[in-house]
Every structure is written in C-alpha cells, then in structure tokens.
Design an enzyme around this catalytic site. Structure first.
Site, PDB file in Angstrom:
ATOM      1  N   TRP A  64       0.820  -1.211   0.000  1.00 14.79           N
ATOM      2  CA  TRP A  64       0.000   0.000   0.000  1.00 14.79           C
ATOM      3  C   TRP A  64       0.853   1.260   0.000  1.00 14.79           C
ATOM      4  CZ3 TRP A  64      -4.310  -0.671  -2.092  1.00 14.79           C
ATOM      5  CH2 TRP A  64      -5.088  -1.797  -1.841  1.00 14.79           C
ATOM      6  N   ASP A  89      -1.686   6.618   6.654  1.00 18.85           N
ATOM      7  CA  ASP A  89      -2.711   5.722   6.129  1.00 18.85           C
ATOM      8  C   ASP A  89      -3.001   4.734   7.261  1.00 18.85           C
ATOM      9  OD1 ASP A  89      -4.247   3.802   4.947  1.00 18.85           O
ATOM     10  OD2 ASP A  89      -2.904   3.403   3.269  1.00 18.85           O
ATOM     11  N   LYS A 134     -12.561  -1.761   6.621  1.00 14.77           N
ATOM     12  CA  LYS A 134     -11.759  -2.712   7.392  1.00 14.77           C
ATOM     13  C   LYS A 134     -12.155  -2.718   8.863  1.00 14.77           C
ATOM     14  CE  LYS A 134      -8.612  -2.884   3.802  1.00 14.77           C
ATOM     15  NZ  LYS A 134      -7.722  -2.085   2.972  1.00 14.77           N
TER      16      LYS A 134
END
Ligand SMILES: *Cc1c(COP(=O)(O)O)cnc(C)c1O
Length: 370
Positions: free
Chosen positions: A102, A171, A195
């Site tokens: 990511w 993030d 999530k």
C-alpha cells in the site's frame, strides 16, 4: 441462521448486533416510514446521523478541536492522490516510508504530483519489519507519510515517530480504532471504512486545521479538503447508508469500552494466535515479533500445497477468507475489532487439530478426521 467466521481483510466482518439493528431499522428508520437508503441526505434525520457519527469518532479517538473530521468517498486509494494534491504547497516534496504494497501505491501516486524521497524501506527483507525513519540533515518537505499498519505484510509501527517538525500523514486504513493513538502526533489521518469502521463506500479523513486550504487554485472542487470542511461533508451526496452503519459500529465500540477496551481484546486475540504460531511445528509467522500487526496476521507452512489444503479444509469448517493476499500467498487471518476472542480461540483449536492430523498422517489430512 448460518453465520461463518469471516477473516477477510476487507470488506470484513461486522458486529452481529449492528447487523441486527440495521435489519430492524431497514424498512422504516425510527418510524419515519422510509429506509435510510431512500432518505434525502439533507433531511433532518440524516443530518443528525452525520453529526452523531462525527461526534462519536471525535470522542472515541479523542480528536482535538483543531482537527476536522471529513467523510469522503473513493477509498484510501483516492487519498493516495488527494494527500499530495492538497498538501504539496511549499516544497512540492514529501518523505515516504516504504513498508509494503500500500505504501508503494501511495508513493506512485505522489510521484505524479511532486518529488518523493523514500526515507525508509523494508523491501530488503520482504517487508517483514518496520524500518526506522532517518531524515536528511536539513529536512525540507511538505509532509512525511507512513502506513501505520501494513494489511498485506502484517506489520505495524510499535511506536509513532513524531520528533519531526514536518506534518505526519498516516494511512490508518487497517488499524484505525484498533488501539489508542495520540491524534496530535499526526497532521492528517485517513482510512477506508471497510476494514475496521463499517461498510465500503466511506473514507474518513482527520485533518489538522493548518493543513486545510493549501490546495492549488486549479484543484478540482471534489478533491479539495476545504470543500468538505466548508460544507460539513455535504457538498454532494455522501454515502448515506455507509455513514449510518458506521454510526452503529461506533456505538457498538463505545459499549466495548471504547478504543481502550477494544485494544485489550485485540492484543489478547493477537497473542493467542501468535503464541500458537511461535510454538507450532507446522505454521509460522515471518514477521519480526516487535513489528507484528495485531489486526492482520499472515502465516504459512512454507509449503504452498499444504497451505492450500489448510485453506480449503478451513473453508469446509466455515472459517472464511484465510488465504493470504494474492501477492504473498500463504494464509492471513484478519482480526479486526468485530472479530471475537471466541472466534480466534476456535481458529487456533482448528489449527491445532489440523496440525495434529497432519503430523500423524505424515502428509495428508482428510477432511473427516477433523
Ligand atoms: C485496503 C487498504 C487500502 C486501499 O483501500 P481502498 O479503500 O480499497 O482504496 C489502502 N491502504 C491500506 C493500508 C489498506 O489496508
């Protein structure tokens, strides 16, 4: 009714009580005669939901008054572009820590808009640890970007580096609300909801006041954080149902003792699985203990065929989505807030049984033995 144990990395399991509450209110929200799905985003009822959701998050994360909570769309992936678009303003330069798949995507997007220096990388050891951050002697950048939890590789920062004068951007998609964070260490936090917060469709941004309004003149309105600040996240139609579900999840979290309460549960869940892995002759964790994620736990038998057999057998026992990310193979169990300790115990018991039968039979486990 059948419910499986869902270890998906996202969209992921939600608290059953939240699903039931949403079900009960689905066709007529609080006796309004209509569903949230049909309701104007400018109606009194929805504005109340939006306000409550924001307040709950502020309370749960202890977000100070000089930070704004924004409700956006486009996932964390759009933040890979919005962050540089909005924060590049002085040096057109940013520092990024490279800790996995990511962060790599975040770096690629930022490079389209300015200069990126990779200030640390754990690529040398397949992202199995968190590398320390070393800034140059005379650091100059608009922000530093980290990924607090690496969803695919299963690592997490055990401490947040904050000795810098440069705003820290995080993030936090896969571990927001899983443990207590001091929001004041960050200039900006972003997370896709699917999530650890609620359903897909909603992205949350927490931004410090001094970082708002730095976007260039030609920045598209929808990509400018200040648009969402000025309109209280109601510039256009927000993902209303996702926000409503998020509100229910946050209420549920509050009942679990808030983030402090769930952090204890999360650490116990992770401890159960890691301590089994560390003593197992069959299953192994590759991640350096100091940097192990408490949300996403990858493991392997170091035998691709056996991994497959395990995933398949687990599936037959209603343990869903235990396969690792397609880029890493092996297995991964995501233990987000809504995953109970009992479910993790059941998984560990099942792994013990699988291991015993494998070791007994030599190389084959038949389904009926389990
Ligand atoms: C899942 C994930 C993303 C991507 O999220 P989308 O909402 O699908 O764009 C980005 N970063 C991290 C750390 C993630 O876990």
């Amino acid at each position: 009714m059948r419910r499986v144990t869902n270890f998906s990395a996202g969209p992921s399991t939600l608290p059953y009580s939240v699903l039931k509450k949403a079900q009960a209110e689905f066709t007529s929200y609080q006796n309004t005669g209509l569903s949230i799905l049909e309701m104007s985003h400018r109606s009194k009822h929805f504005e109340e939901i939006l306000f409550d959701t924001k307040q709950l998050l502020q309370k749960l994360m202890n977000i100070p008054n000089n930070y704004q909570v924004l409700f956006l769309q486009g996932g964390a992936s759009l933040q890979f572009s919005m962050v540089p678009l909005n924060l590049f303003h002085r040096t057109n330069h940013a520092y990024y820590a490279h800790t996995g798949t990511w962060s790599e995507k975040a770096i690629q997007e930022a490079r389209k808009m300015g200069e990126v220096t990779m200030i640390s990388s754990s690529e040398d050891k397949a992202f199995t640890y968190i590398p320390p951050i070393h800034l140059p002697n005379h650091p100059s950048a608009d922000y530093i970007h980290i990924t607090t939890n690496n969803t695919i590789e299963g690592t997490r920062y055990d401490t947040i580096p904050n000795e810098f004068d440069i705003p820290l951007v995080a993030d936090m998609s896969s571990n927001i609300l899983s443990e207590v964070y001091d929001v004041t260490k960050f200039g900006l936090i972003y997370a896709g909801a699917q999530k650890n917060i609620g359903p897909a469709g909603l992205t949350i941004v927490i931004i410090r006041d001094d970082l708002i309004g730095k976007a260039p003149q030609n920045c598209p309105t929808m990509l400018d954080y200040s648009t969402y600040v000025k309109t209280k996240s109601l510039y256009n139609t927000p993902p209303t149902f996702s926000i409503y579900m998020t509100k229910l999840v946050l209420e549920w979290l509050q009942k679990q003792g808030g983030v402090e309460g769930i952090e204890k549960v999360n650490k116990e869940k992770a401890r159960l699985l890691y301590s089994f892995l560390d003593h197992s002759p069959l299953f192994h964790s590759k991640v350096e203990p100091k940097f192990r994620s408490i949300m996403n736990i990858p493991f392997t038998t170091y035998n691709a065929e056996l991994d497959q057999l395990f995933i398949q057998t687990a599936l037959e026992h209603d343990f869903l989505e235990l396969q690792g990310h397609r880029s890493t193979g092996g297995m991964r169990a995501s233990l987000y807030n809504a995953m109970s300790i009992e479910s993790v115990r059941k998984l560990v018991d099942f792994m013990k049984l699988f291991e015993q039968s494998y070791l007994l039979e030599g190389n084959y486990v038949s389904n009926k033995d389990l």
